[in-house]
Design a protein around this motif. Structure first.
Motif, PDB file in Angstrom:
ATOM      1  N   THR A  26      10.545  54.718  59.791  1.00  0.00           N
ATOM      2  CA  THR A  26       9.206  54.576  60.374  1.00  0.00           C
ATOM      3  C   THR A  26       9.172  54.950  61.850  1.00  0.00           C
ATOM      4  O   THR A  26       8.095  55.224  62.376  1.00  0.00           O
ATOM      5  CB  THR A  26       8.691  53.128  60.260  1.00  0.00           C
ATOM      6  N   HIS A  27      10.307  54.912  62.515  1.00  0.00           N
ATOM      7  CA  HIS A  27      10.373  55.140  63.959  1.00  0.00           C
ATOM      8  C   HIS A  27       9.577  54.076  64.713  1.00  0.00           C
ATOM      9  O   HIS A  27       9.176  54.283  65.852  1.00  0.00           O
ATOM     10  CB  HIS A  27       9.910  56.546  64.348  1.00  0.00           C
ATOM     11  N   ASN A  28       9.347  52.950  64.077  1.00  0.00           N
ATOM     12  CA  ASN A  28       8.632  51.825  64.660  1.00  0.00           C
ATOM     13  C   ASN A  28       9.609  50.658  64.738  1.00  0.00           C
ATOM     14  O   ASN A  28      10.046  50.138  63.712  1.00  0.00           O
ATOM     15  CB  ASN A  28       7.431  51.466  63.785  1.00  0.00           C
ATOM     16  N   TYR A  29       9.958  50.259  65.953  1.00  0.00           N
ATOM     17  CA  TYR A  29      10.984  49.225  66.103  1.00  0.00           C
ATOM     18  C   TYR A  29      10.586  47.888  65.483  1.00  0.00           C
ATOM     19  O   TYR A  29      11.441  47.078  65.165  1.00  0.00           O
ATOM     20  CB  TYR A  29      11.417  49.055  67.559  1.00  0.00           C
ATOM     21  N   ASN A  30       9.300  47.639  65.251  1.00  0.00           N
ATOM     22  CA  ASN A  30       8.896  46.404  64.572  1.00  0.00           C
ATOM     23  C   ASN A  30       9.377  46.377  63.120  1.00  0.00           C
ATOM     24  O   ASN A  30       9.572  45.313  62.549  1.00  0.00           O
ATOM     25  CB  ASN A  30       7.381  46.235  64.623  1.00  0.00           C
ATOM     26  N   TYR A  31       9.536  47.542  62.513  1.00  0.00           N
ATOM     27  CA  TYR A  31      10.084  47.653  61.158  1.00  0.00           C
ATOM     28  C   TYR A  31      11.599  47.848  61.192  1.00  0.00           C
ATOM     29  O   TYR A  31      12.314  47.400  60.309  1.00  0.00           O
ATOM     30  CB  TYR A  31       9.436  48.814  60.398  1.00  0.00           C
ATOM     31  N   GLN A  32      12.078  48.552  62.215  1.00  0.00           N
ATOM     32  CA  GLN A  32      13.502  48.843  62.312  1.00  0.00           C
ATOM     33  C   GLN A  32      14.340  47.614  62.661  1.00  0.00           C
ATOM     34  O   GLN A  32      15.425  47.437  62.111  1.00  0.00           O
ATOM     35  CB  GLN A  32      13.750  49.931  63.361  1.00  0.00           C
ATOM     36  N   ASN A  33      13.869  46.786  63.565  1.00  0.00           N
ATOM     37  CA  ASN A  33      14.662  45.639  64.024  1.00  0.00           C
ATOM     38  C   ASN A  33      15.090  44.691  62.910  1.00  0.00           C
ATOM     39  O   ASN A  33      16.242  44.264  62.887  1.00  0.00           O
ATOM     40  CB  ASN A  33      13.910  44.871  65.120  1.00  0.00           C
ATOM     41  N   PRO A  34      14.243  44.340  61.961  1.00  0.00           N
ATOM     42  CA  PRO A  34      14.660  43.404  60.911  1.00  0.00           C
ATOM     43  C   PRO A  34      15.720  43.955  59.947  1.00  0.00           C
ATOM     44  O   PRO A  34      16.338  43.199  59.201  1.00  0.00           O
ATOM     45  CB  PRO A  34      13.360  43.106  60.147  1.00  0.00           C
ATOM     46  N   VAL A  35      15.956  45.270  59.965  1.00  0.00           N
ATOM     47  CA  VAL A  35      16.903  45.870  59.020  1.00  0.00           C
ATOM     48  C   VAL A  35      18.289  45.243  59.141  1.00  0.00           C
ATOM     49  O   VAL A  35      18.951  44.976  58.136  1.00  0.00           O
ATOM     50  CB  VAL A  35      16.963  47.400  59.201  1.00  0.00           C
ATOM     51  N   ILE A  36      18.736  44.973  60.337  1.00  0.00           N
ATOM     52  CA  ILE A  36      20.083  44.422  60.539  1.00  0.00           C
ATOM     53  C   ILE A  36      20.206  43.054  59.877  1.00  0.00           C
ATOM     54  O   ILE A  36      21.193  42.768  59.186  1.00  0.00           O
ATOM     55  CB  ILE A  36      20.424  44.347  62.043  1.00  0.00           C
ATOM     56  N   ASN A  37      19.206  42.202  60.047  1.00  0.00           N
ATOM     57  CA  ASN A  37      19.236  40.886  59.405  1.00  0.00           C
ATOM     58  C   ASN A  37      19.144  41.009  57.885  1.00  0.00           C
ATOM     59  O   ASN A  37      19.810  40.276  57.156  1.00  0.00           O
ATOM     60  CB  ASN A  37      18.117  39.997  59.932  1.00  0.00           C
ATOM     61  N   LYS A  38      18.329  41.940  57.423  1.00  0.00           N
ATOM     62  CA  LYS A  38      18.215  42.162  55.971  1.00  0.00           C
ATOM     63  C   LYS A  38      19.553  42.613  55.398  1.00  0.00           C
ATOM     64  O   LYS A  38      19.952  42.171  54.315  1.00  0.00           O
ATOM     65  CB  LYS A  38      17.135  43.206  55.667  1.00  0.00           C
ATOM     66  N   MET A  39      20.240  43.490  56.114  1.00  0.00           N
ATOM     67  CA  MET A  39      21.549  43.966  55.646  1.00  0.00           C
ATOM     68  C   MET A  39      22.549  42.822  55.521  1.00  0.00           C
ATOM     69  O   MET A  39      23.304  42.753  54.557  1.00  0.00           O
ATOM     70  CB  MET A  39      22.121  45.022  56.605  1.00  0.00           C
ATOM     71  N   SER A  40      22.537  41.920  56.494  1.00  0.00           N
ATOM     72  CA  SER A  40      23.506  40.813  56.460  1.00  0.00           C
ATOM     73  C   SER A  40      23.240  39.860  55.296  1.00  0.00           C
ATOM     74  O   SER A  40      24.162  39.219  54.808  1.00  0.00           O
ATOM     75  CB  SER A  40      23.511  40.052  57.787  1.00  0.00           C
ATOM     76  N   LYS A  41      21.996  39.825  54.828  1.00  0.00           N
ATOM     77  CA  LYS A  41      21.647  38.957  53.706  1.00  0.00           C
ATOM     78  C   LYS A  41      21.879  39.609  52.345  1.00  0.00           C
ATOM     79  O   LYS A  41      21.781  38.951  51.323  1.00  0.00           O
ATOM     80  CB  LYS A  41      20.181  38.536  53.821  1.00  0.00           C
ATOM     81  N   MET A  42      22.183  40.905  52.360  1.00  0.00           N
ATOM     82  CA  MET A  42      22.328  41.605  51.082  1.00  0.00           C
ATOM     83  C   MET A  42      23.682  42.307  50.952  1.00  0.00           C
ATOM     84  O   MET A  42      23.777  43.394  50.399  1.00  0.00           O
ATOM     85  CB  MET A  42      21.178  42.585  50.876  1.00  0.00           C
ATOM     86  N   LYS A  43      24.725  41.652  51.433  1.00  0.00           N
ATOM     87  CA  LYS A  43      26.067  42.231  51.382  1.00  0.00           C
ATOM     88  C   LYS A  43      26.490  42.581  49.962  1.00  0.00           C
ATOM     89  O   LYS A  43      27.076  43.639  49.726  1.00  0.00           O
ATOM     90  CB  LYS A  43      27.074  41.281  52.016  1.00  0.00           C
ATOM     91  N   ALA A  44      26.187  41.736  49.005  1.00  0.00           N
ATOM     92  CA  ALA A  44      26.566  41.998  47.611  1.00  0.00           C
ATOM     93  C   ALA A  44      25.836  43.231  47.084  1.00  0.00           C
ATOM     94  O   ALA A  44      26.416  44.042  46.362  1.00  0.00           O
ATOM     95  CB  ALA A  44      26.273  40.783  46.732  1.00  0.00           C
ATOM     96  N   ASP A  45      24.570  43.395  47.455  1.00  0.00           N
ATOM     97  CA  ASP A  45      23.808  44.574  47.040  1.00  0.00           C
ATOM     98  C   ASP A  45      24.397  45.846  47.647  1.00  0.00           C
ATOM     99  O   ASP A  45      24.446  46.884  46.994  1.00  0.00           O
ATOM    100  CB  ASP A  45      22.336  44.451  47.459  1.00  0.00           C
ATOM    101  N   LEU A  46      24.838  45.754  48.888  1.00  0.00           N
ATOM    102  CA  LEU A  46      25.430  46.917  49.536  1.00  0.00           C
ATOM    103  C   LEU A  46      26.742  47.315  48.861  1.00  0.00           C
ATOM    104  O   LEU A  46      27.046  48.505  48.746  1.00  0.00           O
ATOM    105  CB  LEU A  46      25.646  46.652  51.025  1.00  0.00           C
ATOM    106  N   LEU A  47      27.491  46.336  48.399  1.00  0.00           N
ATOM    107  CA  LEU A  47      28.751  46.635  47.704  1.00  0.00           C
ATOM    108  C   LEU A  47      28.515  47.406  46.411  1.00  0.00           C
ATOM    109  O   LEU A  47      29.357  48.200  45.987  1.00  0.00           O
ATOM    110  CB  LEU A  47      29.515  45.347  47.394  1.00  0.00           C
ATOM    111  N   ARG A  48      27.373  47.185  45.789  1.00  0.00           N
ATOM    112  CA  ARG A  48      27.042  47.863  44.528  1.00  0.00           C
ATOM    113  C   ARG A  48      26.188  49.108  44.732  1.00  0.00           C
ATOM    114  O   ARG A  48      25.842  49.790  43.774  1.00  0.00           O
ATOM    115  CB  ARG A  48      26.303  46.893  43.605  1.00  0.00           C
ATOM    116  N   ALA A  49      25.844  49.408  45.964  1.00  0.00           N
ATOM    117  CA  ALA A  49      24.919  50.504  46.251  1.00  0.00           C
ATOM    118  C   ALA A  49      25.546  51.867  46.005  1.00  0.00           C
ATOM    119  O   ALA A  49      26.765  52.039  46.096  1.00  0.00           O
ATOM    120  CB  ALA A  49      24.447  50.410  47.707  1.00  0.00           C
TER     121      ALA A  49
END
Length: 118
Positions: A26-49
């Protein structure tokens, strides 16, 4: 390989990685900033990605690393932050980040390599 030309890349709609990449693009930091927290909550999903999804996620993280403060902070401590993820996740994210430095969204070698500030 569409992941190399990330302008054309589409991961599976509805996947959690799709949402992360979409937020980063989006190039909008209001959407970009939460990505890091979302990633930390979905470690298992990332392992299967899918590895291509992770590669493109790495590219888009690097793209956002000059705008969104949470992403900037993630890169400030990249080594320790990536250690929170599995070896394969780290490898594919780093491959995408590295690729983004040298190649544009159409997989052409950049005339001027990205240094995080451009």
């Amino acid at each position: 390989m569409d992941a190399l030309r990330d302008a054309c890349y589409e991961c599976e709609v509805g996947s959690k990685i799709y949402d992360l990449i979409s937020d980063l693009k989006t190039h909008n930091y209001n959407y970009q900033n939460p990505v890091i927290n979302k990633m930390s909550k979905m470690k298992a999903d990332l392992l299967r990605a899918d590895i291509n999804d992770l590669f493109v996620l790495g590219r888009n993280l690097y793209q956002a690393s000059s705008n969104a403060f949470n992403v900037i902070n993630f890169f400030d401590n990249l080594h320790s932050n990536l250690n929170n993820y599995g070896k394969d996740v780290r490898r594919h994210l780093l491959n995408g980040m590295s690729y983004e430095i040298y190649f544009d969204s159409k997989a052409h070698l950049r005339r001027k390599f990205k240094n995080g500030k451009n």
